[in-house]
Structure formats: C-alpha cells, structure tokens
Design a protein around this motif. Structure first.
Motif, PDB file in Angstrom:
ATOM      1  N   TYR A 181       0.879  -1.101  -0.010  1.00 37.76           N
ATOM      2  CA  TYR A 181       0.003   0.149  -0.018  1.00 37.76           C
ATOM      3  C   TYR A 181       0.683   1.120   0.012  1.00 37.76           C
ATOM      4  CZ  TYR A 181      -3.883   3.185   1.162  1.00 37.76           C
ATOM      5  OH  TYR A 181      -4.748   4.191   1.223  1.00 37.76           O
ATOM      6  N   CYS A 182       1.930   1.151   0.804  1.00 37.75           N
ATOM      7  CA  CYS A 182       2.859   2.314   0.724  1.00 37.75           C
ATOM      8  C   CYS A 182       3.573   2.627  -0.387  1.00 37.75           C
ATOM      9  CB  CYS A 182       3.811   2.396   2.165  1.00 37.75           C
ATOM     10  SG  CYS A 182       2.844   2.655   3.597  1.00 37.75           S
ATOM     11  N   ALA A 183       3.908   1.717  -1.000  1.00 40.09           N
ATOM     12  CA  ALA A 183       4.748   1.533  -2.476  1.00 40.09           C
ATOM     13  C   ALA A 183       3.717   2.073  -3.215  1.00 40.09           C
ATOM     14  CB  ALA A 183       5.103   0.231  -3.071  1.00 40.09           C
ATOM     15  N   ALA A 184       2.317   1.887  -3.338  1.00 40.36           N
ATOM     16  CA  ALA A 184       1.346   2.364  -4.372  1.00 40.36           C
ATOM     17  C   ALA A 184       1.134   3.881  -4.113  1.00 40.36           C
ATOM     18  CB  ALA A 184       0.089   1.681  -4.166  1.00 40.36           C
ATOM     19  N   VAL A 185       1.028   4.281  -2.631  1.00 39.06           N
ATOM     20  CA  VAL A 185       0.878   5.564  -2.480  1.00 39.06           C
ATOM     21  C   VAL A 185       2.134   6.377  -2.564  1.00 39.06           C
ATOM     22  CG1 VAL A 185       0.660   7.353  -0.261  1.00 39.06           C
ATOM     23  CG2 VAL A 185      -0.607   5.289  -0.506  1.00 39.06           C
ATOM     24  N   ASP A 186       3.256   5.905  -2.568  1.00 40.95           N
ATOM     25  CA  ASP A 186       4.309   6.459  -3.081  1.00 40.95           C
ATOM     26  C   ASP A 186       4.539   6.865  -4.306  1.00 40.95           C
ATOM     27  OD1 ASP A 186       6.767   7.738  -1.832  1.00 40.95           O
ATOM     28  OD2 ASP A 186       8.167   6.040  -2.588  1.00 40.95           O
ATOM     29  N   ARG A 187       3.855   6.282  -5.307  1.00 36.07           N
ATOM     30  CA  ARG A 187       3.707   6.450  -6.684  1.00 36.07           C
ATOM     31  C   ARG A 187       2.613   7.737  -7.107  1.00 36.07           C
ATOM     32  NH1 ARG A 187       4.433   0.936  -6.741  1.00 36.07           N
ATOM     33  NH2 ARG A 187       2.200   0.889  -7.098  1.00 36.07           N
ATOM     34  N   ILE A 188       1.850   7.997  -5.974  1.00 39.12           N
ATOM     35  CA  ILE A 188       0.803   9.144  -6.488  1.00 39.12           C
ATOM     36  C   ILE A 188       1.573  10.341  -6.411  1.00 39.12           C
ATOM     37  CG2 ILE A 188      -0.904  10.182  -5.524  1.00 39.12           C
ATOM     38  CD1 ILE A 188      -1.875   7.722  -3.974  1.00 39.12           C
ATOM     39  N   HIS A 189       1.369  11.208  -7.345  1.00 37.13           N
ATOM     40  CA  HIS A 189       2.091  12.496  -7.596  1.00 37.13           C
ATOM     41  C   HIS A 189       1.404  13.652  -6.926  1.00 37.13           C
ATOM     42  CE1 HIS A 189       4.951  10.674 -10.010  1.00 37.13           C
ATOM     43  NE2 HIS A 189       4.045  10.080 -10.954  1.00 37.13           N
ATOM     44  N   SER A 190      -0.109  13.539  -7.035  1.00 31.86           N
ATOM     45  CA  SER A 190      -0.800  14.637  -6.291  1.00 31.86           C
ATOM     46  C   SER A 190      -0.559  14.704  -4.790  1.00 31.86           C
ATOM     47  CB  SER A 190      -2.319  14.630  -6.821  1.00 31.86           C
ATOM     48  OG  SER A 190      -3.020  15.239  -5.833  1.00 31.86           O
ATOM     49  N   ASP A 191      -0.302  15.792  -3.911  1.00 29.85           N
ATOM     50  CA  ASP A 191      -0.111  15.969  -2.727  1.00 29.85           C
ATOM     51  C   ASP A 191      -1.406  15.448  -1.810  1.00 29.85           C
ATOM     52  OD1 ASP A 191       2.526  16.457  -2.847  1.00 29.85           O
ATOM     53  OD2 ASP A 191       2.222  18.565  -2.510  1.00 29.85           O
ATOM     54  N   PHE A 192      -2.430  16.383  -2.578  1.00 32.66           N
ATOM     55  CA  PHE A 192      -3.775  15.989  -1.918  1.00 32.66           C
ATOM     56  C   PHE A 192      -4.188  14.301  -1.696  1.00 32.66           C
ATOM     57  CE2 PHE A 192      -8.264  15.329  -2.574  1.00 32.66           C
ATOM     58  CZ  PHE A 192      -8.826  15.958  -1.671  1.00 32.66           C
ATOM     59  N   ASP A 193      -4.116  13.623  -3.082  1.00 31.02           N
ATOM     60  CA  ASP A 193      -4.524  12.340  -3.162  1.00 31.02           C
ATOM     61  C   ASP A 193      -3.649  11.563  -2.268  1.00 31.02           C
ATOM     62  OD1 ASP A 193      -6.389  13.162  -4.931  1.00 31.02           O
ATOM     63  OD2 ASP A 193      -5.223  12.684  -6.798  1.00 31.02           O
ATOM     64  N   ARG A 194      -2.325  11.765  -2.099  1.00 33.70           N
ATOM     65  CA  ARG A 194      -1.442  11.204  -1.277  1.00 33.70           C
ATOM     66  C   ARG A 194      -1.816  11.306   0.003  1.00 33.70           C
ATOM     67  NH1 ARG A 194       4.941   9.971  -1.239  1.00 33.70           N
ATOM     68  NH2 ARG A 194       4.579  10.016  -3.441  1.00 33.70           N
ATOM     69  N   ARG A 195      -2.195  12.213   0.595  1.00 28.45           N
ATOM     70  CA  ARG A 195      -2.478  12.788   1.915  1.00 28.45           C
ATOM     71  C   ARG A 195      -3.994  12.225   2.124  1.00 28.45           C
ATOM     72  NH1 ARG A 195      -6.505  16.311   3.690  1.00 28.45           N
ATOM     73  NH2 ARG A 195      -6.385  17.510   2.049  1.00 28.45           N
ATOM     74  N   GLU A 196      -4.958  11.971   1.222  1.00 25.93           N
ATOM     75  CA  GLU A 196      -5.966  10.950   1.280  1.00 25.93           C
ATOM     76  C   GLU A 196      -5.902   9.613   1.442  1.00 25.93           C
ATOM     77  OE1 GLU A 196      -9.554  12.458   1.510  1.00 25.93           O
ATOM     78  OE2 GLU A 196      -8.169  14.250   2.389  1.00 25.93           O
ATOM     79  N   ALA A 197      -4.809   9.314   0.775  1.00 21.74           N
ATOM     80  CA  ALA A 197      -4.765   7.809   0.817  1.00 21.74           C
ATOM     81  C   ALA A 197      -4.019   7.271   2.042  1.00 21.74           C
ATOM     82  CB  ALA A 197      -3.778   7.256  -0.407  1.00 21.74           C
ATOM     83  N   ILE A 198      -3.137   8.206   2.889  1.00 25.73           N
ATOM     84  CA  ILE A 198      -2.625   8.012   4.169  1.00 25.73           C
ATOM     85  C   ILE A 198      -3.520   8.160   5.011  1.00 25.73           C
ATOM     86  CG2 ILE A 198      -1.062   8.859   5.736  1.00 25.73           C
ATOM     87  CD1 ILE A 198       0.700   9.718   3.208  1.00 25.73           C
ATOM     88  N   VAL A 199      -4.529   9.108   5.015  1.00 27.25           N
ATOM     89  CA  VAL A 199      -5.641   9.299   6.106  1.00 27.25           C
ATOM     90  C   VAL A 199      -6.551   8.016   5.892  1.00 27.25           C
ATOM     91  CG1 VAL A 199      -7.598  10.633   6.667  1.00 27.25           C
ATOM     92  CG2 VAL A 199      -5.347  11.824   6.371  1.00 27.25           C
ATOM     93  N   ALA A 200      -6.889   7.584   4.797  1.00 26.45           N
ATOM     94  CA  ALA A 200      -7.483   6.458   4.633  1.00 26.45           C
ATOM     95  C   ALA A 200      -6.894   5.322   5.449  1.00 26.45           C
ATOM     96  CB  ALA A 200      -7.909   5.966   3.212  1.00 26.45           C
ATOM     97  N   LEU A 201      -5.688   4.957   5.353  1.00 26.48           N
ATOM     98  CA  LEU A 201      -4.921   4.035   5.714  1.00 26.48           C
ATOM     99  C   LEU A 201      -5.031   4.206   7.252  1.00 26.48           C
ATOM    100  CD1 LEU A 201      -2.860   1.675   5.741  1.00 26.48           C
ATOM    101  CD2 LEU A 201      -1.235   3.386   5.639  1.00 26.48           C
ATOM    102  N   LEU A 202      -4.762   5.353   7.859  1.00 20.45           N
ATOM    103  CA  LEU A 202      -4.693   5.524   9.198  1.00 20.45           C
ATOM    104  C   LEU A 202      -5.954   5.425  10.105  1.00 20.45           C
ATOM    105  CD1 LEU A 202      -2.084   8.372   9.117  1.00 20.45           C
ATOM    106  CD2 LEU A 202      -1.768   6.050   9.755  1.00 20.45           C
ATOM    107  N   ALA A 203      -7.289   5.615   9.306  1.00 18.12           N
ATOM    108  CA  ALA A 203      -8.412   5.690  10.063  1.00 18.12           C
ATOM    109  C   ALA A 203      -8.961   4.590  10.539  1.00 18.12           C
ATOM    110  CB  ALA A 203      -9.584   5.950   8.692  1.00 18.12           C
ATOM    111  N   GLY A 204      -8.208   3.328   9.879  1.00 22.24           N
ATOM    112  CA  GLY A 204      -8.618   1.878  10.691  1.00 22.24           C
ATOM    113  C   GLY A 204      -7.378   1.117  10.974  1.00 22.24           C
TER     114      GLY A 204
END
Length: 109
Positions: free
Chosen positions: A17-40
């Motif tokens: 998951y972190c490797a996939a997030v690392d390929r996200i170029h948009s700061d907003f989308d990267r943050r959203e993916a991290i927040v989604a991970l951390l939510a649960g």
C-alpha cells in the motif's frame, strides 16, 4: 477504503500500500490515501515509520501537516519514531509545524 483498512493490519500489505501511495503525484491524493489507511489501522512503530517515509516527500505544507496530525493520533510513544516524525515536520511552515507538534502532545508524559 477497504484495501486501506486491510493494509493496516497486514505488514506485507502495508508495504505494498505504501509503495502504491508513493507513486501518487498529487499531494492531496497522497494525503487522502494516508488518512484512509490511518483511519482503521493499528500500526506498530515499524508500520508508522514506513508511513512517515511516504509522508515525507509531500511538498504541500498543508497536506504534509494533515498527514502528520493523522499519524500522530496512531503513533506509539517510541522515541526514535517521534524523532523521525519531527524530522519530517521540521521543514513545515511555522503554523503547520505548530499543529503537527501539538498533535504529539498526547504522547507527552
């Protein structure tokens, strides 16, 4: 979102998951993916360190700060991890860094 929840409980999945997030170029989308991970997620110090590595390259102070605040709510009181967190927060603007540092207050003794 369901993938993010599962990744938080499986170290191999978290790595992917972190490797996939690392390929996200948009700061907003990267943050959203991290927040989604951390939510649960229930992450140990190693898992939190991996997520901090994904947060570090976020260029937007706001998005990096929000991701840091989100992980601070999940972090264990591990001194090495707290130092890593602070090194990621160090280059934020004063305002965003203040919010990120205050998020660590829950770990103060």
């Amino acid at each position: 979102a369901s993938c993010a929840r599962r990744a938080g409980s499986d170290p191999a999945m978290l790595q992917e998951y972190c490797a996939a997030v690392d390929r996200i170029h948009s700061d907003f989308d990267r943050r959203e993916a991290i927040v989604a991970l951390l939510a649960g997620a229930k992450l140990d110090a190693g898992g939190c360190a991996k997520v901090l590595e994904v947060i570090a390259p976020i260029k937007s102070d706001f998005d990096r700060g929000q991701a840091l605040v989100a992980i601070a709510a999940k972090m264990p009181a591990d001194q090495a991890l707290i130092e890593k967190y602070r090194s990621v927060a160090r280059t934020l603007s004063d305002f965003e860094r203040g919010k990120a540092e205050r998020a660590l207050d829950r770990l103060a003794k």
